[in-house]
Every structure is written in structure tokens, then in C-alpha cells.
Design an enzyme around this catalytic site. Sequence first.
Site, PDB file in Angstrom:
ATOM      1  N   LYS A  13       0.845  -1.283   0.067  1.00  0.00           N
ATOM      2  CA  LYS A  13       0.017  -0.211   0.011  1.00  0.00           C
ATOM      3  C   LYS A  13       0.880   1.164  -0.024  1.00  0.00           C
ATOM      4  O   LYS A  13       0.621   2.190  -0.739  1.00  0.00           O
ATOM      5  CB  LYS A  13      -0.860   0.007   1.397  1.00  0.00           C
ATOM      6  CG  LYS A  13      -2.038   1.067   1.012  1.00  0.00           C
ATOM      7  CD  LYS A  13      -3.374   0.251   1.931  1.00  0.00           C
ATOM      8  CE  LYS A  13      -2.791   0.386   3.403  1.00  0.00           C
ATOM      9  NZ  LYS A  13      -2.751   1.558   4.039  1.00  0.00           N
ATOM     10  N   ARG A 127       9.463 -13.446   4.827  1.00  0.00           N
ATOM     11  CA  ARG A 127      10.732 -12.702   5.102  1.00  0.00           C
ATOM     12  C   ARG A 127      11.355 -13.155   6.101  1.00  0.00           C
ATOM     13  O   ARG A 127      11.252 -13.513   7.176  1.00  0.00           O
ATOM     14  CB  ARG A 127      10.001 -11.154   5.415  1.00  0.00           C
ATOM     15  CG  ARG A 127       9.234 -10.618   4.229  1.00  0.00           C
ATOM     16  CD  ARG A 127       8.321  -9.452   4.749  1.00  0.00           C
ATOM     17  NE  ARG A 127       8.492  -8.655   5.909  1.00  0.00           N
ATOM     18  CZ  ARG A 127       8.637  -7.328   5.820  1.00  0.00           C
ATOM     19  NH1 ARG A 127       8.423  -6.838   4.600  1.00  0.00           N
ATOM     20  NH2 ARG A 127       8.888  -6.607   6.833  1.00  0.00           N
ATOM     21  N   ARG A 159      11.027 -12.405  12.043  1.00  0.00           N
ATOM     22  CA  ARG A 159      10.486 -11.444  13.095  1.00  0.00           C
ATOM     23  C   ARG A 159       9.266 -11.882  13.493  1.00  0.00           C
ATOM     24  O   ARG A 159       8.453 -12.555  12.681  1.00  0.00           O
ATOM     25  CB  ARG A 159      10.424  -9.657  12.536  1.00  0.00           C
ATOM     26  CG  ARG A 159      11.686  -9.218  12.250  1.00  0.00           C
ATOM     27  CD  ARG A 159      11.261  -7.923  11.660  1.00  0.00           C
ATOM     28  NE  ARG A 159      10.501  -7.047  12.165  1.00  0.00           N
ATOM     29  CZ  ARG A 159       9.651  -6.361  11.594  1.00  0.00           C
ATOM     30  NH1 ARG A 159       9.414  -6.293  10.238  1.00  0.00           N
ATOM     31  NH2 ARG A 159       8.437  -5.617  12.489  1.00  0.00           N
ATOM     32  N   ARG A 170      -3.392 -10.398  11.994  1.00  0.00           N
ATOM     33  CA  ARG A 170      -3.487  -9.083  11.425  1.00  0.00           C
ATOM     34  C   ARG A 170      -4.312  -9.200  10.208  1.00  0.00           C
ATOM     35  O   ARG A 170      -4.972  -8.115  10.407  1.00  0.00           O
ATOM     36  CB  ARG A 170      -2.027  -8.388  10.866  1.00  0.00           C
ATOM     37  CG  ARG A 170      -0.987  -8.163  11.966  1.00  0.00           C
ATOM     38  CD  ARG A 170       0.280  -8.095  11.451  1.00  0.00           C
ATOM     39  NE  ARG A 170       0.481  -7.019  10.551  1.00  0.00           N
ATOM     40  CZ  ARG A 170       1.736  -6.818   9.877  1.00  0.00           C
ATOM     41  NH1 ARG A 170       2.544  -7.776   9.805  1.00  0.00           N
ATOM     42  NH2 ARG A 170       1.772  -5.785   8.978  1.00  0.00           N
TER      43      ARG A 170
END
Length: 216
Positions: A13, A127, A159, A170
Site C-alpha cells: 500500500k 521474510r 521477526r 493481522r
Amino acid sequence: MRLVLVGPPGAGKGTQAQFVASNLSIPKISTGDIFRANVSGGTELGKLAKEYMDRGDLVPDEVTIAMVRDRLAEKDAQDGFLLDGFPRNVPQAEILKKILAEFGAGLDLVLELVVDDEEVVRRLAGRRTCSQCGRIWHVDFDDKKDDVCDACNGKLYQRDDDKEETVRHRLEVYQEQTAPLVSFYADEGILVGVDATGPVEEVTRRAMEALSPYAG
Ligand SMILES: [Zn+2]
């Protein structure tokens, strides 16, 4: 053109907001930027927001809304803007409508970046962050087979934010808040969906194409 950009975490975004705003020559207004500008500029609202943040509390809605209102009143936003990060929910959308009505304006379009949940999970949960230099690698996109940073030989780790269960949570939170927001704008007849899979430039091209009937 007065635009709002919505999309799930991992949809790219921020990047699209920048490209689309620059293509349309309108300011990109993100809540993160507004916050930083108010805090570093030492405005009354910035001082207030900082008090909450220093205590580790969430900045109340009224403060965010007042900051957005101030920003939209600035000269460069009079002929159009792209809002990123606001509104997040239907009550905020109602407030935005009122603010714009005060200026005798309304939203032209809401652009929704559409990405499949599984694609978001693949993007974010793949990631790996370097524990030494902080660089981010991706197991698929960088074809990363080992846990070693190619730049500094540091050890890579995942992470907490990028763990699959966190990403799924989320996404759930996003769906809960944003599904009603998307229906709200669909009812207003100003919602346009854009497929946000594939290369960044391709997504920007699709977004510009979707906007072209409304531009100018
Ligand atoms: Zn590294």
C-alpha cells in the site's frame, strides 16, 4: 482527484500510494507522515499525541482526526489528495465525509488493493531479517535457501511480526475493520478494486487504468 487507498497488510500500500499520488500530481497523505510532522513540528496536537505515545498508550481517535483535518485544510490538498491509513473504519469514514463537506468537497474514489490472504501470508511469512545489518530477504523472491545474509554473513531470523500466526491475526483484524469500510464505499458507489498481485509497476499500471475514467 480526492482518493482513499485501502488494502491489507502486505499489499504494498505504501509503495502504491507513492506511485499513484505522484502519477496524479497530488499529495500523498499518510497518517504516519502526519504524525511525524506534528510531533517534529511541535504543534499542540503533536505535543498531545507525544504524551500518549511516551506513556505507551494509543493516540485517541479525536487527536488523529484533528490532525487529518488540519492536513486536509492545507493549500496543497485543495485540488486533490491520496489518503493512506485513514479512514480505518466506518465511523472514521463518516467523519471524513463531514470534514470534506465543510470544505465543500467529497471523495471521488476509493481504491482497494485486492490480495488473496494466502498471498499475503506467502509475502510476509517468507521474510527473513538479518540480525546484523537489518536487511530483509525473502525465501521465495530471493530464493533464500540458507539462514545467512548475502550482504554481511549475519544470521537471518524471522521477526515476530512476520510469523505466520501473527500475519493471519493481522489479516483477521483487517477484515473485521475493513470489510464494513469497503461495503460503506461500495454503497456510495465510489469503490474500485485493483488486483495487487504481481510486480509493483504492473499494480501501479492497473491502478492508473482503473482511475483513468475518473481522472481529469
Ligand atoms: Zn546482513
